[in-house]
Design a protein around this motif. Structure first.
Motif, PDB file in Angstrom:
ATOM      1  N   CYS A   1     -23.864 117.515 -27.300  1.00 12.26           N
ATOM      2  CA  CYS A   1     -23.988 117.595 -28.599  1.00 12.26           C
ATOM      3  C   CYS A   1     -23.576 116.296 -29.533  1.00 12.26           C
ATOM      4  O   CYS A   1     -24.162 115.663 -30.323  1.00 12.26           O
ATOM      5  CB  CYS A   1     -23.099 118.801 -29.226  1.00 12.26           C
ATOM      6  N   LEU A   2     -22.395 115.678 -28.790  1.00  3.93           N
ATOM      7  CA  LEU A   2     -21.981 114.412 -29.185  1.00  3.93           C
ATOM      8  C   LEU A   2     -22.960 113.262 -29.176  1.00  3.93           C
ATOM      9  O   LEU A   2     -23.263 112.607 -29.980  1.00  3.93           O
ATOM     10  CB  LEU A   2     -20.804 113.978 -28.723  1.00  3.93           C
ATOM     11  N   GLU A   3     -23.813 113.300 -28.132  1.00  3.41           N
ATOM     12  CA  GLU A   3     -24.751 112.157 -27.622  1.00  3.41           C
ATOM     13  C   GLU A   3     -25.872 112.314 -28.551  1.00  3.41           C
ATOM     14  O   GLU A   3     -26.462 111.292 -29.031  1.00  3.41           O
ATOM     15  CB  GLU A   3     -25.067 112.478 -26.153  1.00  3.41           C
TER      16      GLU A   3
ATOM     17  N   LYS B   1     -21.802 124.473 -33.111  1.00  2.00           N
ATOM     18  CA  LYS B   1     -22.683 125.543 -33.685  1.00  2.00           C
ATOM     19  C   LYS B   1     -23.841 125.169 -34.543  1.00  2.00           C
ATOM     20  O   LYS B   1     -24.652 125.696 -34.429  1.00  2.00           O
ATOM     21  CB  LYS B   1     -21.630 126.272 -34.838  1.00  2.00           C
ATOM     22  N   ASP B   2     -23.782 124.030 -35.218  1.00  2.00           N
ATOM     23  CA  ASP B   2     -24.890 123.580 -36.312  1.00  2.00           C
ATOM     24  C   ASP B   2     -25.951 123.200 -35.180  1.00  2.00           C
ATOM     25  O   ASP B   2     -27.175 123.214 -35.390  1.00  2.00           O
ATOM     26  CB  ASP B   2     -24.523 122.502 -37.203  1.00  2.00           C
ATOM     27  N   PHE B   3     -25.528 122.589 -34.000  1.00  2.00           N
ATOM     28  CA  PHE B   3     -26.420 121.951 -33.106  1.00  2.00           C
ATOM     29  C   PHE B   3     -27.156 122.772 -32.308  1.00  2.00           C
ATOM     30  O   PHE B   3     -28.254 122.683 -32.267  1.00  2.00           O
ATOM     31  CB  PHE B   3     -25.539 121.023 -32.110  1.00  2.00           C
ATOM     32  N   ILE B   4     -26.501 123.905 -32.159  1.00  2.00           N
ATOM     33  CA  ILE B   4     -27.423 125.307 -31.466  1.00  2.00           C
ATOM     34  C   ILE B   4     -28.192 125.789 -32.370  1.00  2.00           C
ATOM     35  O   ILE B   4     -29.350 126.199 -32.156  1.00  2.00           O
ATOM     36  CB  ILE B   4     -26.294 125.913 -30.627  1.00  2.00           C
ATOM     37  N   MET B   5     -27.426 126.089 -33.448  1.00  2.00           N
ATOM     38  CA  MET B   5     -28.323 126.770 -34.498  1.00  2.00           C
ATOM     39  C   MET B   5     -29.804 126.062 -34.982  1.00  2.00           C
ATOM     40  O   MET B   5     -30.721 126.916 -35.220  1.00  2.00           O
ATOM     41  CB  MET B   5     -27.671 127.259 -35.756  1.00  2.00           C
TER      42      MET B   5
END
Length: 105
Positions: free
Chosen positions: A87-89, A97-101
């Motif tokens: 997610c950070l990369e 949470k926002d990344f997966i959603m």
């Protein structure tokens, strides 16, 4: 309970993914299997649960999003670290949470 389509799977469960997911969905108790979920609140990053707690009706009826499965708590923590690093990369933040959603839409 909602399952992330691109489920993260621990190295020890790669060849057992479908079997483990089916058992969890059917409420079968399993020793030393863990799930990684998106947090139920807005301030945590991720949560780890032993798969056995998912047998309880509250968890099965909840809207929690399972994004990973692992064998053993150590593997679950390692996987959680990898998810946060991914997610950070990709986003420059650790808002998993926002990344997966976003990926689920």
């Amino acid at each position: 309970m909602v399952w992330y389509e691109d489920l993260y799977v621990g190295y020890n469960l790669l060849d057992k993914k479908r079997q483990i997911v089916r058992k969890i969905k059917n409420g079968k108790p399993m020793f030393n299997k863990y799930v990684i979920t998106l947090p139920q609140n807005d301030y945590d990053t991720l949560e780890i649960y032993p798969s056995n707690v998912l047998i309880q009706k509250w968890y099965r009826d909840s809207d929690m999003v399972v994004i990973g499965i692992a064998e053993g708590k150590e593997e679950a923590m390692d996987m959680m670290t990898l998810i946060i690093m991914e997610c950070l990369e990709q986003t420059g933040s650790v808002n998993v949470k926002d990344f997966i959603m976003e990926q689920m839409d």
